[in-house]
Scaffold this motif. Sequence first.
Motif, PDB file in Angstrom:
ATOM      1  N   PHE A  63       0.723  -1.041  -0.046  1.00 34.86           N
ATOM      2  CA  PHE A  63      -0.088   0.073   0.130  1.00 34.86           C
ATOM      3  C   PHE A  63       0.883   1.159   0.133  1.00 34.86           C
ATOM      4  O   PHE A  63       0.496   2.094  -0.715  1.00 34.86           O
ATOM      5  CB  PHE A  63      -1.184  -0.043   1.190  1.00 34.86           C
ATOM      6  CG  PHE A  63      -2.053  -0.679   1.044  1.00 34.86           C
ATOM      7  CD1 PHE A  63      -3.106  -0.267   0.000  1.00 34.86           C
ATOM      8  CD2 PHE A  63      -2.781  -1.743   2.022  1.00 34.86           C
ATOM      9  CE1 PHE A  63      -4.210  -0.944  -0.343  1.00 34.86           C
ATOM     10  CE2 PHE A  63      -3.865  -2.372   1.665  1.00 34.86           C
ATOM     11  CZ  PHE A  63      -4.784  -2.211   0.507  1.00 34.86           C
ATOM     12  N   ILE A  64       2.096   1.236   0.823  1.00 29.82           N
ATOM     13  CA  ILE A  64       2.833   2.479   1.011  1.00 29.82           C
ATOM     14  C   ILE A  64       3.439   2.883  -0.566  1.00 29.82           C
ATOM     15  O   ILE A  64       3.568   3.797  -0.970  1.00 29.82           O
ATOM     16  CB  ILE A  64       3.910   2.134   2.010  1.00 29.82           C
ATOM     17  CG1 ILE A  64       3.219   2.024   3.311  1.00 29.82           C
ATOM     18  CG2 ILE A  64       4.906   3.219   1.894  1.00 29.82           C
ATOM     19  CD1 ILE A  64       4.447   1.939   4.502  1.00 29.82           C
ATOM     20  N   ILE A  65       3.889   1.576  -1.162  1.00 25.74           N
ATOM     21  CA  ILE A  65       4.713   1.779  -2.447  1.00 25.74           C
ATOM     22  C   ILE A  65       3.634   2.206  -3.396  1.00 25.74           C
ATOM     23  O   ILE A  65       4.035   2.986  -4.540  1.00 25.74           O
ATOM     24  CB  ILE A  65       5.141   0.653  -3.007  1.00 25.74           C
ATOM     25  CG1 ILE A  65       6.469   0.026  -1.920  1.00 25.74           C
ATOM     26  CG2 ILE A  65       5.661   0.578  -4.359  1.00 25.74           C
ATOM     27  CD1 ILE A  65       7.080  -1.381  -2.288  1.00 25.74           C
ATOM     28  N   ALA A  66       2.542   1.899  -3.369  1.00 24.68           N
ATOM     29  CA  ALA A  66       1.426   2.179  -4.519  1.00 24.68           C
ATOM     30  C   ALA A  66       1.290   3.674  -4.250  1.00 24.68           C
ATOM     31  O   ALA A  66       0.812   4.416  -5.088  1.00 24.68           O
ATOM     32  CB  ALA A  66       0.276   1.244  -4.024  1.00 24.68           C
ATOM     33  N   GLY A  67       1.055   4.091  -2.991  1.00 28.13           N
ATOM     34  CA  GLY A  67       0.678   5.344  -2.803  1.00 28.13           C
ATOM     35  C   GLY A  67       1.866   6.194  -3.270  1.00 28.13           C
ATOM     36  O   GLY A  67       1.644   7.554  -4.048  1.00 28.13           O
ATOM     37  N   ALA A  68       2.870   5.821  -3.186  1.00 26.90           N
ATOM     38  CA  ALA A  68       4.250   6.670  -3.481  1.00 26.90           C
ATOM     39  C   ALA A  68       4.149   6.850  -5.127  1.00 26.90           C
ATOM     40  O   ALA A  68       4.397   7.943  -5.854  1.00 26.90           O
ATOM     41  CB  ALA A  68       5.520   5.986  -3.002  1.00 26.90           C
ATOM     42  N   VAL A  69       3.910   5.597  -5.764  1.00 27.58           N
ATOM     43  CA  VAL A  69       3.838   5.500  -7.210  1.00 27.58           C
ATOM     44  C   VAL A  69       2.782   6.476  -7.775  1.00 27.58           C
ATOM     45  O   VAL A  69       3.117   7.475  -8.704  1.00 27.58           O
ATOM     46  CB  VAL A  69       3.431   3.980  -7.560  1.00 27.58           C
ATOM     47  CG1 VAL A  69       3.092   3.985  -9.267  1.00 27.58           C
ATOM     48  CG2 VAL A  69       4.743   3.257  -7.363  1.00 27.58           C
ATOM     49  N   MET A  70       1.620   6.599  -7.104  1.00 28.80           N
ATOM     50  CA  MET A  70       0.541   7.369  -7.581  1.00 28.80           C
ATOM     51  C   MET A  70       0.908   9.109  -7.511  1.00 28.80           C
ATOM     52  O   MET A  70       0.516   9.797  -8.050  1.00 28.80           O
ATOM     53  CB  MET A  70      -0.610   7.088  -6.958  1.00 28.80           C
ATOM     54  CG  MET A  70      -1.249   5.766  -7.393  1.00 28.80           C
ATOM     55  SD  MET A  70      -2.854   5.519  -6.363  1.00 28.80           S
ATOM     56  CE  MET A  70      -2.286   4.918  -5.044  1.00 28.80           C
ATOM     57  N   THR A  71       1.645   9.190  -6.295  1.00 29.15           N
ATOM     58  CA  THR A  71       2.192  10.546  -5.944  1.00 29.15           C
ATOM     59  C   THR A  71       3.103  11.142  -6.944  1.00 29.15           C
ATOM     60  O   THR A  71       3.034  12.279  -7.627  1.00 29.15           O
ATOM     61  CB  THR A  71       2.862  10.659  -4.716  1.00 29.15           C
ATOM     62  OG1 THR A  71       1.759  10.357  -3.514  1.00 29.15           O
ATOM     63  CG2 THR A  71       3.120  12.007  -4.292  1.00 29.15           C
ATOM     64  N   ARG A  72       4.144  10.069  -7.475  1.00 31.52           N
ATOM     65  CA  ARG A  72       5.175  10.310  -8.405  1.00 31.52           C
ATOM     66  C   ARG A  72       4.616  10.679  -9.862  1.00 31.52           C
ATOM     67  O   ARG A  72       5.309  11.181 -10.627  1.00 31.52           O
ATOM     68  CB  ARG A  72       6.114   9.359  -8.038  1.00 31.52           C
ATOM     69  CG  ARG A  72       7.275   9.775  -7.055  1.00 31.52           C
ATOM     70  CD  ARG A  72       8.535   8.794  -7.455  1.00 31.52           C
ATOM     71  NE  ARG A  72       9.688   9.235  -6.616  1.00 31.52           N
ATOM     72  CZ  ARG A  72      10.569   9.988  -6.718  1.00 31.52           C
ATOM     73  NH1 ARG A  72      10.885  10.387  -7.865  1.00 31.52           N
ATOM     74  NH2 ARG A  72      11.388  10.536  -5.917  1.00 31.52           N
ATOM     75  N   GLY A  73       3.709   9.741 -10.119  1.00 37.53           N
ATOM     76  CA  GLY A  73       3.074   9.872 -11.105  1.00 37.53           C
ATOM     77  C   GLY A  73       1.772  10.818 -11.433  1.00 37.53           C
ATOM     78  O   GLY A  73       2.076  11.958 -10.808  1.00 37.53           O
ATOM     79  N   THR A  74       0.816  10.592 -12.408  1.00 38.28           N
ATOM     80  CA  THR A  74      -0.263  11.624 -12.382  1.00 38.28           C
ATOM     81  C   THR A  74      -1.465  11.367 -12.163  1.00 38.28           C
ATOM     82  O   THR A  74      -2.498  11.979 -12.165  1.00 38.28           O
ATOM     83  CB  THR A  74      -0.274  12.110 -13.911  1.00 38.28           C
ATOM     84  OG1 THR A  74      -0.653  10.781 -14.791  1.00 38.28           O
ATOM     85  CG2 THR A  74       0.955  12.496 -14.353  1.00 38.28           C
ATOM     86  N   ILE A  75      -1.462  10.106 -11.539  1.00 38.67           N
ATOM     87  CA  ILE A  75      -2.905   9.706 -10.807  1.00 38.67           C
ATOM     88  C   ILE A  75      -3.622  10.542  -9.788  1.00 38.67           C
ATOM     89  O   ILE A  75      -4.992  11.193 -10.207  1.00 38.67           O
ATOM     90  CB  ILE A  75      -3.154   8.173 -10.136  1.00 38.67           C
ATOM     91  CG1 ILE A  75      -2.858   7.237 -11.389  1.00 38.67           C
ATOM     92  CG2 ILE A  75      -4.160   7.988  -9.409  1.00 38.67           C
ATOM     93  CD1 ILE A  75      -2.816   5.733 -10.741  1.00 38.67           C
ATOM     94  N   ALA A  76      -2.725  11.125  -8.858  1.00 35.97           N
ATOM     95  CA  ALA A  76      -3.314  12.090  -8.112  1.00 35.97           C
ATOM     96  C   ALA A  76      -3.707  13.419  -8.847  1.00 35.97           C
ATOM     97  O   ALA A  76      -4.825  14.173  -8.578  1.00 35.97           O
ATOM     98  CB  ALA A  76      -2.272  12.506  -7.118  1.00 35.97           C
ATOM     99  N   ALA A  77      -3.047  13.988  -9.774  1.00 32.50           N
ATOM    100  CA  ALA A  77      -3.341  15.248 -10.308  1.00 32.50           C
ATOM    101  C   ALA A  77      -4.672  15.124 -11.181  1.00 32.50           C
ATOM    102  O   ALA A  77      -5.267  16.054 -11.145  1.00 32.50           O
ATOM    103  CB  ALA A  77      -2.237  15.834 -11.372  1.00 32.50           C
ATOM    104  N   ARG A  78      -4.715  14.017 -11.809  1.00 33.87           N
ATOM    105  CA  ARG A  78      -5.796  13.520 -12.477  1.00 33.87           C
ATOM    106  C   ARG A  78      -7.159  13.730 -11.782  1.00 33.87           C
ATOM    107  O   ARG A  78      -8.435  14.147 -12.163  1.00 33.87           O
ATOM    108  CB  ARG A  78      -5.832  12.404 -13.441  1.00 33.87           C
ATOM    109  CG  ARG A  78      -4.793  12.597 -14.483  1.00 33.87           C
ATOM    110  CD  ARG A  78      -4.268  11.198 -15.139  1.00 33.87           C
ATOM    111  NE  ARG A  78      -3.183  11.382 -15.842  1.00 33.87           N
ATOM    112  CZ  ARG A  78      -3.140  11.318 -17.336  1.00 33.87           C
ATOM    113  NH1 ARG A  78      -4.229  11.248 -17.774  1.00 33.87           N
ATOM    114  NH2 ARG A  78      -1.831  11.707 -18.164  1.00 33.87           N
ATOM    115  N   LEU A  79      -7.120  12.850 -10.463  1.00 33.00           N
ATOM    116  CA  LEU A  79      -8.176  13.040  -9.691  1.00 33.00           C
ATOM    117  C   LEU A  79      -8.753  14.485  -9.156  1.00 33.00           C
ATOM    118  O   LEU A  79      -9.682  14.835  -9.187  1.00 33.00           O
ATOM    119  CB  LEU A  79      -7.780  12.093  -8.225  1.00 33.00           C
ATOM    120  CG  LEU A  79      -7.669  10.596  -8.482  1.00 33.00           C
ATOM    121  CD1 LEU A  79      -7.225  10.022  -7.166  1.00 33.00           C
ATOM    122  CD2 LEU A  79      -9.077   9.896  -8.856  1.00 33.00           C
TER     123      LEU A  79
END
Length: 423
Positions: A63-79
């Motif tokens: 879960f920690i790695i998945a959250g960090a991946v989404m932060t470094r990528g663009t999933i958060a920005a798109r949400l």
Amino acid sequence: MSVVIFVAMVAALLLLRVNVVLVLAAATAYIHLYFASGSALEFLAQDIWFAIDREVLLSIPMFIIAGAVMTRGTIAARLIRVMSALTAPVPGGLAIAAVLSCAVFAAISGSSIVTMLAVGSIMYPALIQEGYDRNFSLGLMCSAGTLGIIIPPSIPMILYGIMTETSITDLFVAGILPGLLLAALFCAYGLWVNRGRAVRPWDLREIATAIRDGVWALLMPVILLGGIYSGYYTPTEAAAVSLVYALVIELLVHREMRPRDYVVVVYDTTRLLGTLLPLLAIAGSLNTVLDYEGVPREAARFLAATLHDPWLQVVGINLLLLAIGCFMDIGSAILILAPLLLPTVQQIGLDPVHFGVVMIMNLEIGYLTPPVGINLFIAMVAFKESFGRIVVSVLPFIALMLVALVLVILIPDLALFLVQAGR
């Protein structure tokens, strides 16, 4: 004499600012040697092995790695773009979009810090640029980030489930309504504070574009939580699904994250787990010896003898948790206190799942209270603001969190209704 030496040793280590893992290890070893009847130091090693030999622990790093991946990528920005487009016609719409973005991101990250950084790094500058009050914006981002530990999946809920042998799936389900209640209170406060702000009409083209670009991000919580609650996969398997999904979307679909970025994410996560897992292992040994010596039972008897009314006992436990949250991080508090307090609350008549949600909501407030409020220190670095200003900014939101906590205590169905409906 042994008690005096024990207290002096722990106090000296804390004053010397020794790492909490080493303090707990020394305290546990001393208890095994000098307090536990028939114990020996080798039992500490056995207890540590039994504490970490659990499949569900695999979910935490994933879960920690998945959250960090989404932060470094663009999933958060798109949400965030989707939420901003949908809330445009509402006074304070950008503030509400920030809360909703934190709520959705919490449903796929399980971490308060990751949620605050992922959403706050984008939304805080946007709020300031749009003319929102700086203190309000600071308090909003620090507080909305805490939704990451109450809205499932939640790493503290996993820790509570492990230490008390409570169903993690039930805990996840129980966190939904309290999490939504807290998000609703934040949104209502944002609407009230910014009720005089100008609004703009919906831009259907912008909404359509945002949803199209963010469809994979929006599907993630549906896939993740739907699989858990339908029984299709366990929380541990859900963590693996979230990690694989995040990697596929960021590396192959969005293509805005490089493989070497993933190496950095894994390295940072490994450093974090280097503290968390030893703490979990040693706390497991401490809880084993305390339970063997009957400490939880004695604590329950003492509380019942001191506070005769069950409601006074509930108030006492919650005040204790609020105080502990000011001085101890949530992981350490759950690992040490959850097994100790559970027999007491069961004797009072509280459901273990309900108490798990109440405990986490209490400790959640500790993320915003000095001297150890971790969100406060992270916000200092992330938002480049003074510690004093950040403390002042979160005070109205702490009041809202206390309101939500009292409601969940007084109305157990807020935590248990969905759990019972799913059985």
